[in-house]
Design an enzyme around this catalytic site. Structure first.
Site, PDB file in Angstrom:
ATOM      1  N   ALA A 198      -0.300  -0.698  11.518  1.00 15.65           N
ATOM      2  CA  ALA A 198       1.022  -0.540  11.669  1.00 15.65           C
ATOM      3  C   ALA A 198       1.377   0.781  11.635  1.00 15.65           C
ATOM      4  O   ALA A 198       0.508   1.938  11.627  1.00 15.65           O
ATOM      5  CB  ALA A 198       1.682  -1.208  10.370  1.00 15.65           C
ATOM      6  N   HIS A 199       2.622   1.301  11.780  1.00 17.02           N
ATOM      7  CA  HIS A 199       3.343   2.425  11.644  1.00 17.02           C
ATOM      8  C   HIS A 199       2.903   3.578  12.469  1.00 17.02           C
ATOM      9  O   HIS A 199       3.354   4.772  12.276  1.00 17.02           O
ATOM     10  CB  HIS A 199       3.149   2.929  10.236  1.00 17.02           C
ATOM     11  CG  HIS A 199       3.658   1.720   9.095  1.00 17.02           C
ATOM     12  ND1 HIS A 199       3.582   1.689   7.851  1.00 17.02           N
ATOM     13  CD2 HIS A 199       4.306   0.556   9.335  1.00 17.02           C
ATOM     14  CE1 HIS A 199       3.852   0.681   7.255  1.00 17.02           C
ATOM     15  NE2 HIS A 199       4.426   0.041   8.007  1.00 17.02           N
ATOM     16  N   PRO A 248       0.928  -1.158  -0.096  1.00 21.47           N
ATOM     17  CA  PRO A 248      -0.033   0.012   0.029  1.00 21.47           C
ATOM     18  C   PRO A 248       0.821   1.171   0.126  1.00 21.47           C
ATOM     19  O   PRO A 248       1.776   1.440   0.879  1.00 21.47           O
ATOM     20  CB  PRO A 248      -0.747  -0.108   1.266  1.00 21.47           C
ATOM     21  CG  PRO A 248      -0.065  -1.103   2.215  1.00 21.47           C
ATOM     22  CD  PRO A 248       0.713  -1.853   1.194  1.00 21.47           C
ATOM     23  N   THR A 307       0.159   5.616  -0.402  1.00 23.89           N
ATOM     24  CA  THR A 307      -0.338   6.730  -0.376  1.00 23.89           C
ATOM     25  C   THR A 307       0.057   7.614  -1.676  1.00 23.89           C
ATOM     26  O   THR A 307       1.203   7.986  -1.627  1.00 23.89           O
ATOM     27  CB  THR A 307      -0.309   7.642   0.770  1.00 23.89           C
ATOM     28  OG1 THR A 307      -1.061   6.673   1.742  1.00 23.89           O
ATOM     29  CG2 THR A 307      -0.960   8.977   0.667  1.00 23.89           C
ATOM     30  N   HIS A 352      -5.250  -1.288   8.337  1.00 28.35           N
ATOM     31  CA  HIS A 352      -4.062  -1.000   8.729  1.00 28.35           C
ATOM     32  C   HIS A 352      -3.879  -0.634  10.243  1.00 28.35           C
ATOM     33  O   HIS A 352      -4.405   0.239  10.653  1.00 28.35           O
ATOM     34  CB  HIS A 352      -4.012   0.663   8.097  1.00 28.35           C
ATOM     35  CG  HIS A 352      -2.631   1.196   7.882  1.00 28.35           C
ATOM     36  ND1 HIS A 352      -1.737   0.845   8.656  1.00 28.35           N
ATOM     37  CD2 HIS A 352      -2.138   2.213   7.116  1.00 28.35           C
ATOM     38  CE1 HIS A 352      -0.443   1.566   8.293  1.00 28.35           C
ATOM     39  NE2 HIS A 352      -0.844   2.388   7.393  1.00 28.35           N
ATOM     40  N   TYR A 381      -0.272   4.598  13.471  1.00 33.03           N
ATOM     41  CA  TYR A 381      -1.471   5.123  13.360  1.00 33.03           C
ATOM     42  C   TYR A 381      -2.848   4.534  14.284  1.00 33.03           C
ATOM     43  O   TYR A 381      -1.956   3.607  14.959  1.00 33.03           O
ATOM     44  CB  TYR A 381      -1.923   4.966  11.714  1.00 33.03           C
ATOM     45  CG  TYR A 381      -1.191   5.644  10.651  1.00 33.03           C
ATOM     46  CD1 TYR A 381      -1.016   7.174  10.649  1.00 33.03           C
ATOM     47  CD2 TYR A 381      -0.101   4.915   9.953  1.00 33.03           C
ATOM     48  CE1 TYR A 381      -0.325   7.553   9.689  1.00 33.03           C
ATOM     49  CE2 TYR A 381       0.827   5.568   9.155  1.00 33.03           C
ATOM     50  CZ  TYR A 381       0.850   6.930   9.108  1.00 33.03           C
ATOM     51  OH  TYR A 381       1.622   7.606   8.285  1.00 33.03           O
ATOM     52  N   GLN A 404      -6.959  -1.066   1.549  1.00 34.21           N
ATOM     53  CA  GLN A 404      -6.214  -0.702   2.913  1.00 34.21           C
ATOM     54  C   GLN A 404      -7.033   0.102   3.710  1.00 34.21           C
ATOM     55  O   GLN A 404      -7.217   1.337   3.271  1.00 34.21           O
ATOM     56  CB  GLN A 404      -4.934  -0.547   3.095  1.00 34.21           C
ATOM     57  CG  GLN A 404      -4.130  -0.742   4.320  1.00 34.21           C
ATOM     58  CD  GLN A 404      -2.857   0.203   4.636  1.00 34.21           C
ATOM     59  OE1 GLN A 404      -2.778   1.250   3.957  1.00 34.21           O
ATOM     60  NE2 GLN A 404      -2.042  -0.503   5.245  1.00 34.21           N
ATOM     61  N   ARG A 445      -2.304  -5.456   8.794  1.00 35.09           N
ATOM     62  CA  ARG A 445      -0.767  -5.046   8.735  1.00 35.09           C
ATOM     63  C   ARG A 445      -0.600  -4.585  10.103  1.00 35.09           C
ATOM     64  O   ARG A 445      -1.220  -3.798  10.472  1.00 35.09           O
ATOM     65  CB  ARG A 445      -0.823  -4.028   7.561  1.00 35.09           C
ATOM     66  CG  ARG A 445       0.600  -3.840   7.329  1.00 35.09           C
ATOM     67  CD  ARG A 445       0.685  -2.721   6.208  1.00 35.09           C
ATOM     68  NE  ARG A 445       1.877  -3.144   5.220  1.00 35.09           N
ATOM     69  CZ  ARG A 445       2.896  -2.392   4.710  1.00 35.09           C
ATOM     70  NH1 ARG A 445       2.562  -1.074   4.616  1.00 35.09           N
ATOM     71  NH2 ARG A 445       3.757  -2.874   3.856  1.00 35.09           N
TER      72      ARG A 445
HETATM   73  C1  LIG Z   1       5.170   6.857  -1.040  1.00 33.40           C
HETATM   74  C2  LIG Z   1       4.836   5.804  -0.035  1.00 33.40           C
HETATM   75  C3  LIG Z   1       3.664   5.778   0.563  1.00 33.40           C
HETATM   76  C4  LIG Z   1       3.340   4.795   1.556  1.00 33.40           C
HETATM   77  N1  LIG Z   1       1.942   4.543   1.969  1.00 33.40           N
HETATM   78  C5  LIG Z   1       1.566   3.659   2.724  1.00 33.40           C
HETATM   79  C6  LIG Z   1       0.305   3.432   3.251  1.00 33.40           C
HETATM   80  O1  LIG Z   1      -0.753   4.086   2.925  1.00 33.40           O
HETATM   81  N2  LIG Z   1       0.079   2.621   4.150  1.00 33.40           N
HETATM   82  C7  LIG Z   1       0.823   1.571   4.539  1.00 33.40           C
HETATM   83  O2  LIG Z   1       0.662   0.702   5.150  1.00 33.40           O
HETATM   84  N3  LIG Z   1       2.144   1.954   4.183  1.00 33.40           N
HETATM   85  C8  LIG Z   1       2.432   2.759   3.358  1.00 33.40           C
HETATM   86  N4  LIG Z   1       3.765   2.909   2.937  1.00 33.40           N
HETATM   87  C9  LIG Z   1       4.889   1.858   3.459  1.00 33.40           C
HETATM   88  C10 LIG Z   1       4.892   0.844   2.313  1.00 33.40           C
HETATM   89  O3  LIG Z   1       3.691   0.137   2.138  1.00 33.40           O
HETATM   90  C11 LIG Z   1       6.007  -0.302   2.340  1.00 33.40           C
HETATM   91  O4  LIG Z   1       5.854  -1.214   3.715  1.00 33.40           O
HETATM   92  C12 LIG Z   1       7.300   0.278   2.535  1.00 33.40           C
HETATM   93  O5  LIG Z   1       7.362   1.426   1.537  1.00 33.40           O
HETATM   94  C13 LIG Z   1       8.506  -0.385   2.548  1.00 33.40           C
HETATM   95  O6  LIG Z   1       8.523  -1.373   1.151  1.00 33.40           O
HETATM   96  P1  LIG Z   1       9.683  -0.991   0.153  1.00 33.40           P
HETATM   97  O7  LIG Z   1      11.070  -0.939   0.694  1.00 33.40           O
HETATM   98  O8  LIG Z   1       9.397  -1.829  -0.997  1.00 33.40           O
HETATM   99  O9  LIG Z   1       9.179   0.324  -0.353  1.00 33.40           O
HETATM  100  C14 LIG Z   1       4.193   3.945   1.970  1.00 33.40           C
HETATM  101  C15 LIG Z   1       5.362   3.901   1.515  1.00 33.40           C
HETATM  102  C16 LIG Z   1       5.774   4.934   0.351  1.00 33.40           C
HETATM  103  C17 LIG Z   1       7.276   4.957  -0.030  1.00 33.40           C
END
Ligand SMILES: Cc1cc2nc3c(=O)[nH]c(=O)nc-3n(C[C@H](O)[C@H](O)[C@H](O)COP(=O)(O)O)c2cc1C
Length: 366
Positions: free
Chosen positions: A184-185, A35, A37, A182, A187, A112, A231
């Site tokens: 995670a992270h 996912p 954004t 969601h 939120y 998501q 997640r």
């Molecule tokens: C531009 C951007 C937007 C993201 N938005 C979300 C999101 O909306 N929800 C989420 O759970 N993670 C979000 N993430 C995290 C990604 O889902 C992913 O876990 C993270 O980029 C690590 O994977 P990668 O190394 O393959 O990029 C975002 C990451 C990026 C780079």
């Protein structure tokens, strides 16, 4: 744009190209789009451009797309105006175009569902809804901007659970194949899981299992509609060292609570997928989720990026993890921004055609 010639990897692409039946879904392969954004849905409504963006990944070998975070229908969820919503006016029709486009390309798609908790900005004067009126990190979210934070009552919790349930009903009508929650992270739902932000003394705080009570209620409320992916992460966007579980036993208490509530798949968010989640075992976080719950899991984190683990070794590690039963699916994020055909290029061994990830790819949309 730079291209890199890479030596052919070993078993990774073969394992990634293997079909799977996960949570009742027939997936053509193990590639998942993580996912991300993207801010391309004015008024919360996905446009034809959004449909084309997801279709392009599906027709180029992504078996399961997980959409960008999609806001549930409560004013506290977010201040954002270009992040998609699920229940806003024309959103359902916009999402129907997206799901039709992905299905026509042979892919599957989950949405998501997202509530930002203390990470919402104060631009509209609405207080941030939080477990205990506090953020775990000193510079985090609303606290940094002096926004009053609202400690959620049990009545508020019921309202938020209902908002997730309503979004899930709309998602089912709009043609989605699954829901990702969601949690995670850093939120809202993760703020309940994390002891630094959850200091409640009622049924929603305290032990690891009690901290999982709200995410579990959300799962129970949406599970009748579609298969449920949850997640979760140890790290927070504003605190990479944060942890919701200090030991496998604590993680087990959280994840089995979520599994018992009906979570079908665990999406274990890590920044680097190859890093062990706990000392004394090479298992990554997705590996622990699968081992502790017996449910399928998705791994993610720096896949396809040139970094600490070179491409051939990363592919081998993914192949071993898939064939050895550590995890079931592999999600890629950033590499897909500038390479819509990344999964196809990997499967077909066309590594020289892959463009290295650059930060600037986050500004393009195609
Ligand atoms: C531009 C951007 C937007 C993201 N938005 C979300 C999101 O909306 N929800 C989420 O759970 N993670 C979000 N993430 C995290 C990604 O889902 C992913 O876990 C993270 O980029 C690590 O994977 P990668 O190394 O393959 O990029 C975002 C990451 C990026 C780079």
């Amino acid at each position: 744009m730079t291209t890199t010639t890479r030596p052919a990897p070993t078993a990774g692409p073969i394992a990634l190209a293997t079909p799977a039946r996960i949570a009742g879904l027939d997936l053509p392969n193990r590639f998942v789009m993580a996912p991300m954004t993207r801010f391309h849905s004015p008024g919360g409504v996905p446009t034809d451009e959004v449909a084309a963006y997801y279709r392009r990944r599906a027709e180029n070998g992504i078996g399961l797309i997980i959409t960008e975070g999609t806001l549930v229908g409560h004013p506290s969820a977010s201040h954002e105006t270009t992040v998609p919503r699920m229940t806003a006016g024309a959103a359902e029709a916009g999402w129907r175009k997206v799901t039709d486009a992905v299905h026509a390309a042979g892919g599957r798609i989950a949405t998501q569902l997202w509530h930002l908790g203390s990470e919402r900005r104060p631009v509209d004067g609405i207080a941030a809804w939080t477990p205990s009126g506090t953020t775990g990190a000193p510079e985090a979210g609303a606290a940094a901007e002096s926004l009053p934070m609202h400690t959620m009552t049990t009545g508020d919790i019921d309202v938020i659970v209902a908002a997730f349930a309503e979004s899930a009903r709309v998602a089912a009508r709009a043609g989605f194949d699954a829901i990702e929650i969601h949690a995670a992270h850093g939120y809202l739902l993760d703020e309940f899981l994390w002891p630094a932000t959850n200091r409640r003394t009622d049924a929603y705080g305290g032990s690891p299992a009690r901290r999982a009570a709200l995410p579990a209620e959300v799962i129970r409320a949406v599970r009748g509609e579609l298969p449920v992916i949850i997640r979760f992460s140890q790290f927070k966007e504003r605190d990479y060292e944060a942890r919701i579980a200090d030991s496998p036993a604590e993680l087990e208490a959280i994840l089995t609570t979520l599994a018992d509530a009906g979570a079908d798949v665990f999406h274990a968010s890590q920044r680097r997928f190859w890093e062990p989640a706990f000392p004394g075992s090479p298992l990554n976080l997705a590996g622990w989720a699968r081992k502790l719950t017996g449910r399928p899991s998705i791994t993610v984190g720096s896949i396809g990026l040139s970094g600490d683990l070179p491409f051939p070794q990363a592919m081998s590690r993914l192949g071993e993890g898939l064939s050895g039963g550590e995890f079931d699916l592999v999600a890629a994020g950033r590499i897909l921004l500038g390479n819509p055909a990344w999964a196809r290029l990997v499967t077909e061994g066309r590594f020289a055609e892959i463009r290295d990830y650059e930060k600037a790819h986050e500004d393009v949309y195609y």
